[in-house]
Scaffold this motif. Structure first.
Motif, PDB file in Angstrom:
ATOM      1  N   MET A  34       0.849  -1.236  -0.095  1.00  0.00           N
ATOM      2  CA  MET A  34       0.130  -0.025  -0.063  1.00  0.00           C
ATOM      3  C   MET A  34       1.003   1.382  -0.014  1.00  0.00           C
ATOM      4  SD  MET A  34      -3.278  -0.903   0.072  1.00  0.00           S
ATOM      5  CE  MET A  34      -4.145  -2.485   0.277  1.00  0.00           C
ATOM      6  N   LEU A  35       2.100   1.194   0.820  1.00  0.00           N
ATOM      7  CA  LEU A  35       2.840   2.438   0.750  1.00  0.00           C
ATOM      8  C   LEU A  35       3.733   2.561  -0.096  1.00  0.00           C
ATOM      9  CD1 LEU A  35       3.393   2.110   4.679  1.00  0.00           C
ATOM     10  CD2 LEU A  35       2.211   3.627   3.813  1.00  0.00           C
ATOM     11  N   PHE A  36       4.194   1.541  -0.651  1.00  0.00           N
ATOM     12  CA  PHE A  36       5.352   1.593  -1.840  1.00  0.00           C
ATOM     13  C   PHE A  36       4.909   1.022  -3.193  1.00  0.00           C
ATOM     14  CE2 PHE A  36       7.472   1.240   2.643  1.00  0.00           C
ATOM     15  CZ  PHE A  36       7.671   2.532   2.479  1.00  0.00           C
ATOM     16  N   GLY A  37       3.846   0.555  -3.402  1.00  0.00           N
ATOM     17  CA  GLY A  37       3.482  -0.106  -4.543  1.00  0.00           C
ATOM     18  C   GLY A  37       3.609   0.713  -5.797  1.00  0.00           C
ATOM     19  N   SER A  38       3.071   2.103  -5.834  1.00  0.00           N
ATOM     20  CA  SER A  38       3.328   2.789  -6.862  1.00  0.00           C
ATOM     21  C   SER A  38       5.096   2.904  -7.149  1.00  0.00           C
ATOM     22  CB  SER A  38       3.068   4.299  -6.683  1.00  0.00           C
ATOM     23  OG  SER A  38       1.511   4.282  -6.076  1.00  0.00           O
ATOM     24  N   TRP A  39       5.911   2.869  -6.375  1.00  0.00           N
ATOM     25  CA  TRP A  39       7.504   2.944  -6.844  1.00  0.00           C
ATOM     26  C   TRP A  39       7.816   1.208  -7.112  1.00  0.00           C
ATOM     27  CZ3 TRP A  39       4.919   5.686  -2.898  1.00  0.00           C
ATOM     28  CH2 TRP A  39       4.917   7.287  -3.224  1.00  0.00           C
ATOM     29  N   LEU A  40       7.264   0.333  -6.750  1.00  0.00           N
ATOM     30  CA  LEU A  40       7.791  -1.163  -6.761  1.00  0.00           C
ATOM     31  C   LEU A  40       7.933  -1.572  -8.288  1.00  0.00           C
ATOM     32  CD1 LEU A  40       6.542  -2.808  -3.550  1.00  0.00           C
ATOM     33  CD2 LEU A  40       8.877  -1.925  -4.060  1.00  0.00           C
ATOM     34  N   GLY A  41       6.712  -1.054  -9.133  1.00  0.00           N
ATOM     35  CA  GLY A  41       6.923  -1.762 -10.444  1.00  0.00           C
ATOM     36  C   GLY A  41       6.180  -2.961 -10.543  1.00  0.00           C
ATOM     37  N   GLY A  42       5.855  -3.280 -11.622  1.00  0.00           N
ATOM     38  CA  GLY A  42       5.163  -4.613 -11.933  1.00  0.00           C
ATOM     39  C   GLY A  42       5.865  -5.900 -11.218  1.00  0.00           C
ATOM     40  N   LEU A  43       7.039  -5.954 -11.579  1.00  0.00           N
ATOM     41  CA  LEU A  43       8.076  -7.053 -11.133  1.00  0.00           C
ATOM     42  C   LEU A  43       8.106  -7.072  -9.517  1.00  0.00           C
ATOM     43  CD1 LEU A  43      10.088  -9.540 -11.401  1.00  0.00           C
ATOM     44  CD2 LEU A  43      11.990  -7.774 -11.772  1.00  0.00           C
ATOM     45  N   GLY A  44       8.203  -5.762  -8.997  1.00  0.00           N
ATOM     46  CA  GLY A  44       8.539  -5.498  -7.386  1.00  0.00           C
ATOM     47  C   GLY A  44       6.958  -5.993  -6.831  1.00  0.00           C
TER      48      GLY A  44
END
Length: 321
Positions: free
Chosen positions: A45-55
């Motif tokens: 929720m906190l970092f999903g926008s920066w993790l990308g598809g693979l992350g």
């Protein structure tokens, strides 16, 4: 302006609090694993926008590994005593529903305000407005409940942690099944289902199309366990090409009532464990499997009545304009 990203941050902080409190709970039967599970959800929720598809994909696999290997334990945090809750319920009776009613009122009111008033447009983003208004409703309901009931400061988080522990990994089913519905849509499962339905049911009138769409939504939801997974498939198969395209139904009305028809299926299936197990957990029934079946049996008559009402509403409202 409040955006959906702010809602994700708020939910992420909530799950982070669950993880920290679980880690500090020495009496929790699966303290480390449960804290890791809620922590991973918080990270998404906190970092999903920066993790990308693979992350995000790796994070989801980690969640499946942590939650799927063995059942998560249930914590018993101390908040208010059973005697205090019983006394409060006896004294306030049905007024206890007021905080719960604040949530839908703010969700609907905020959505309408964002679309039709300048203040709403300034306050709430025009993207995913309903979800943002729903989050605001939850915050305001919590503030109202805290000011009125005056529980211990940590009671909302601790009780939220206890409830999420009771639901366990099933709390992720809506997101997972909604993602599965998107995969089915990309694979054109809706087109295949549409061909099969048209072979079995001649779409010769709006009534038949409405019945096929609503019944299909309910049945596919029973199979999938979630209306969000059924919606893209059945809407692509029947809703858009026949109810909207062939017979001229209003797409907003058709889609909204179609989703409600799917929710009727949710009431009738053990696959929707994340929804139907909640009453058993809230009532703290001893045999949860029997309780789940009992909850579903009790809901089936209501679900069938509502399904019929939804079909009637779609038929009489979607073709009026």
């Amino acid at each position: 302006m409040i955006t959906l990203e702010h809602a994700y941050i708020l939910v992420g902080l909530m799950f982070l609090a669950f993880a920290v409190l679980t880690l500090r709970d020495a009496g929790h039967p699966t303290r480390i694993r449960s804290a890791l599970f809620w922590g991973l959800i918080a990270a998404s929720m906190l970092f999903g926008s920066w993790l990308g598809g693979l992350g995000n994909g790796i994070l989801v696999l980690a969640l499946v590994a942590v939650g799927g290997l063995k059942a998560l334990g249930v914590g018993r945090p101390a908040t208010t005593s059973p005697e205090e809750r019983r006394e409060s319920a006896t004294r306030r009776r049905n007024a206890l529903f007021i905080p719960a009613l604040i949530v839908p009122l703010i969700a609907v009111g905020g959505t309408l305000a964002a679309k039709h008033t300048s203040v709403g447009e300034w306050l709430i983003s025009s993207t995913q407005t309903t979800l943002i208004a729903l989050g605001l409703g939850c915050i305001l309901a919590l503030i109202a409940a805290m000011a009125w009931l005056r529980p211990p400061v940590m009671a909302p988080v601790q009780e939220g942690r206890r409830l999420m522990d009771s639901i366990g990994w099933a709390a992720l089913l809506p997101q997972m099944l909604a993602s599965l519905g998107a995969v089915f849509l990309a694979a054109d499962v809706g087109g295949v289902v549409g061909e099969l339905v048209t072979q079995a049911v001649p779409m010769s009138s709006p009534l038949l199309a409405v019945a096929a769409y609503c019944l299909g939504m309910a049945l596919f939801t029973i199979i999938m366990g979630n209306a969000f997974a059924a919606f893209p498939v059945m809407t692509a198969a029947i809703g858009l090409p026949f109810v909207v395209g062939q017979f001229g139904g209003d797409p907003a009305i058709v889609c909204a009532i179609g989703m409600l028809a799917g929710f009727c299926g949710t009431l009738m299936t053990p696959m929707a464990a994340n929804f139907n197990v909640v009453p058993a957990n809230l009532l703290e029934l001893p045999d949860r499997n029997s309780a789940l079946n009992g909850v579903i049996r009790a809901q089936i008559p209501t679900a069938l009545i509502l399904l019929g009402v939804n079909m009637a509403l779609m038929y009489f409202l979607a073709f009026r304009f």
